[in-house]
Design a protein around this motif. Sequence first.
Motif, short mmCIF file in Angstrom:
data_model
loop_
_atom_site.label_atom_id
_atom_site.label_comp_id
_atom_site.label_asym_id
_atom_site.label_seq_id
_atom_site.Cartn_x
_atom_site.Cartn_y
_atom_site.Cartn_z
N UNK A 122 0.85 -1.18 0.00
CA UNK A 122 0.00 0.00 0.00
C UNK A 122 0.89 1.23 0.00
N UNK A 123 0.58 2.21 -0.84
CA UNK A 123 1.36 3.45 -0.89
C UNK A 123 0.50 4.62 -0.45
N UNK A 124 1.02 5.39 0.51
CA UNK A 124 0.42 6.67 0.88
C UNK A 124 1.01 7.72 -0.05
N UNK A 125 0.17 8.38 -0.83
CA UNK A 125 0.62 9.36 -1.81
C UNK A 125 -0.05 10.70 -1.55
N UNK A 126 0.72 11.76 -1.66
CA UNK A 126 0.15 13.09 -1.50
C UNK A 126 1.25 14.12 -1.34
N UNK A 127 0.90 15.41 -1.41
CA UNK A 127 1.90 16.47 -1.29
C UNK A 127 2.40 16.60 0.14
N UNK A 128 3.46 17.37 0.31
CA UNK A 128 3.99 17.63 1.65
C UNK A 128 2.90 18.25 2.52
N UNK A 129 2.81 17.77 3.76
CA UNK A 129 1.84 18.32 4.69
C UNK A 129 0.47 17.69 4.64
N UNK A 130 0.30 16.64 3.81
CA UNK A 130 -1.03 16.03 3.67
C UNK A 130 -1.35 15.06 4.81
N UNK A 131 -0.35 14.66 5.59
CA UNK A 131 -0.57 13.77 6.73
C UNK A 131 -0.06 12.36 6.55
N UNK A 132 0.53 12.06 5.39
CA UNK A 132 0.93 10.67 5.12
C UNK A 132 2.04 10.19 6.05
N UNK A 133 3.05 11.01 6.29
CA UNK A 133 4.14 10.60 7.18
C UNK A 133 3.66 10.53 8.63
N UNK A 134 2.80 11.45 9.02
CA UNK A 134 2.24 11.41 10.37
C UNK A 134 1.48 10.12 10.60
N UNK A 185 4.15 2.03 2.22
CA UNK A 185 5.20 2.96 1.81
C UNK A 185 4.63 4.36 1.68
N UNK A 186 5.38 5.33 2.19
CA UNK A 186 5.04 6.74 2.02
C UNK A 186 5.86 7.30 0.86
N UNK A 187 5.20 8.02 -0.04
CA UNK A 187 5.92 8.65 -1.14
C UNK A 187 5.15 9.88 -1.61
N UNK A 188 5.88 10.83 -2.18
CA UNK A 188 5.24 11.96 -2.84
C UNK A 188 5.41 11.83 -4.35
N UNK A 189 6.04 10.72 -4.78
CA UNK A 189 6.34 10.50 -6.20
C UNK A 189 5.25 9.61 -6.80
N UNK A 190 4.48 10.17 -7.72
CA UNK A 190 3.36 9.42 -8.29
C UNK A 190 3.82 8.20 -9.08
N UNK A 191 4.96 8.29 -9.77
CA UNK A 191 5.46 7.15 -10.53
C UNK A 191 5.80 5.98 -9.61
N UNK A 192 6.41 6.28 -8.46
CA UNK A 192 6.70 5.23 -7.49
C UNK A 192 5.42 4.54 -7.04
N UNK A 193 4.42 5.34 -6.70
CA UNK A 193 3.16 4.77 -6.21
C UNK A 193 2.49 3.92 -7.28
N UNK A 194 2.42 4.43 -8.50
CA UNK A 194 1.73 3.72 -9.58
C UNK A 194 2.45 2.44 -9.98
N UNK A 195 3.77 2.45 -9.94
CA UNK A 195 4.54 1.30 -10.41
C UNK A 195 4.74 0.23 -9.34
#
Length: 377
Positions: free
Chosen positions: A48-60, A205-215
């Motif tokens: 599972x990938x948490x995807x979103x911009x900085x400050x969206x809460x994914x790392x928290x 996995x936490x990422x802000x990179x859409x390619x990482x999440x999609x792949x």
Amino acid sequence: MDMSPTQFMAQKAQQASAALEVIGIRKDFESFSALRDVHLRVNPGEMLCFLGPSGCGKTTLLRIIAGLETQTSGQILQNGRDISWLPADKRDYGIVFQSYALFPNLTIADNVGYGLVNSKAKRAEVKARTEELLKLVGLPTSGQKYPSQLSGGQQQRIALARALATRPGLLLLDEPLSALDALERIRLRGEIRRLQKQVGITTIMVTHDQEEALSMADRVVVMNQGVIEQVGTPMEIYERPATPFVAHVVGKVNVLRAQAMGGNRFRVGEMELQCDACNTGFAPGEAVNLYLRPEDRLAEHLLPDTPNRLRVRVTKVEFLGGLCIAEVKADALGGQTLGLNFSLNQLHDLDIREGNYLDIALRANRIRAFSAKAAQA
């Protein structure tokens, strides 16, 4: 409402079958809410990938799952066990950070076996498990080296091996590829996915990179301002975004200002567009935005009655190798512009260059419509 014994048992069975459940998690920092009533179910063995911009809460959210941060309210269950308030060292997970966090004074073998040594495993078991994992990550002869003797990508592989050494039930990856160069990131994301599938470990996995999440992901969790906007497979998220935010965060997208005409018809400039996949609940005259990806067009073998056919003028071509982006302008769409993807071969075959005209059709089954008010929210 009280549950019947049957409902209660069904709920417990569902909870037990989930590798992880996040139930109503909230995290407040004084007057700021980093997470607001987050619910999530993670299936056994999935990535599972948490995807979103900085400050969206994914790392928290990842840190709360790990016990490195304490939630304001809510519950976390791992394999049906309530771990909501357990300290980090009492939870069953391995974690990999973006900074590798290897011990520079320890050999690679000692780094990998560190958790096993701390858990009082026998020396022979530590040695066997360390050799097994070094082979698994493709560095079987690096045991006596030190972290400074390895590249960034190799160090991250060792960090991954260390996280897997104690055979945890959950693997947490906190932007593990962000410190690497572009080529190494592409290479290592495939390696991590291969290892995850081979080991069969449930992974977040936490990422802000859409390619990482999609792949890499089985499912993607798109987050925005402390809430989950959409959960789905990479293809579902990309092809059927649930909100304008998701459409913008995952992949490139064109947005056309339009008016609903009722049913699946929308007026854009002088043109009436057919939208087979759009929500038909808009009131006639309502302002909407139509979303379509750069590849959602036809440019070859068009017929006179092909839906959404129009003539456009190429205003710019961006050469990116095998894939090129042509910016086109259509008078019929009120002068609005679109960015469209073409292969290099199509660029030549269709003579797509600045100033030329081109006949295209917008794919009626790929256009998505959202209220213009939703886009401003």
